[in-house]
Design an enzyme around this catalytic site. Structure first.
Site, short mmCIF file in Angstrom:
data_model
loop_
_atom_site.label_atom_id
_atom_site.label_comp_id
_atom_site.label_asym_id
_atom_site.label_seq_id
_atom_site.Cartn_x
_atom_site.Cartn_y
_atom_site.Cartn_z
CG ASP A 1 0.36 1.64 -5.45
OD1 ASP A 1 0.29 0.64 -6.19
OD2 ASP A 1 1.26 1.79 -4.60
CB CYS B 1 4.45 0.77 -5.73
SG CYS B 1 5.25 -0.67 -4.97
#
EC number: 1.7.1.13
Length: 117
Positions: free
Chosen positions: A38, A31
């Site tokens: 992520d 992210c």
């Protein structure tokens, strides 16, 4: 991300429309806002024209995203653009499904279709 990693091979059946589905259930990126990892699933569906995507090279291309700070929407569009450039399919759809963060999931879908000339 180095799109030059993506290799292709000749489609043995270029006169036939058929769909290839590739699923990567272990995609990771970072992210760009929080720096946290992520995790998601990438699904690529395409109808090849003259060439098909070689899977080992695609795996290494996906690994290029592992430490990249990039938003979901940008990942999805970037993958579509790079794969279309590499194999020039008749049609392609890339769908990214992201694991929950803060109780929210996101799915991004983007498509390409070769124009008739």
């Amino acid at each position: 991300m180095n799109k030059e990693i993506i290799e292709v091979f000749d489609n043995t059946y270029p006169d036939r429309d058929y769909t290839i589905e590739i699923i990567n259930p272990e995609f990771t990126s970072v992210c760009p806002k929080t720096g946290l990892p992520d995790f998601g699933t990438i699904t690529v569906n395409y109808v090849p024209d003259k060439s098909c995507i070689e899977l080992k090279s695609l795996k290494y291309y996906f690994l290029e995203f592992r430490n990249a700070g990039i938003f979901y929407e940008n990942i999805t569009n970037r993958i579509l653009d790079d794969l279309v450039e590499a194999c020039q399919p008749r049609r392609m759809t890339v769908k990214t499904e992201w694991n929950a963060r803060g109780g929210i999931t996101e799915t991004v879908t983007v498509s390409y279709s070769k124009s008739k000339e």
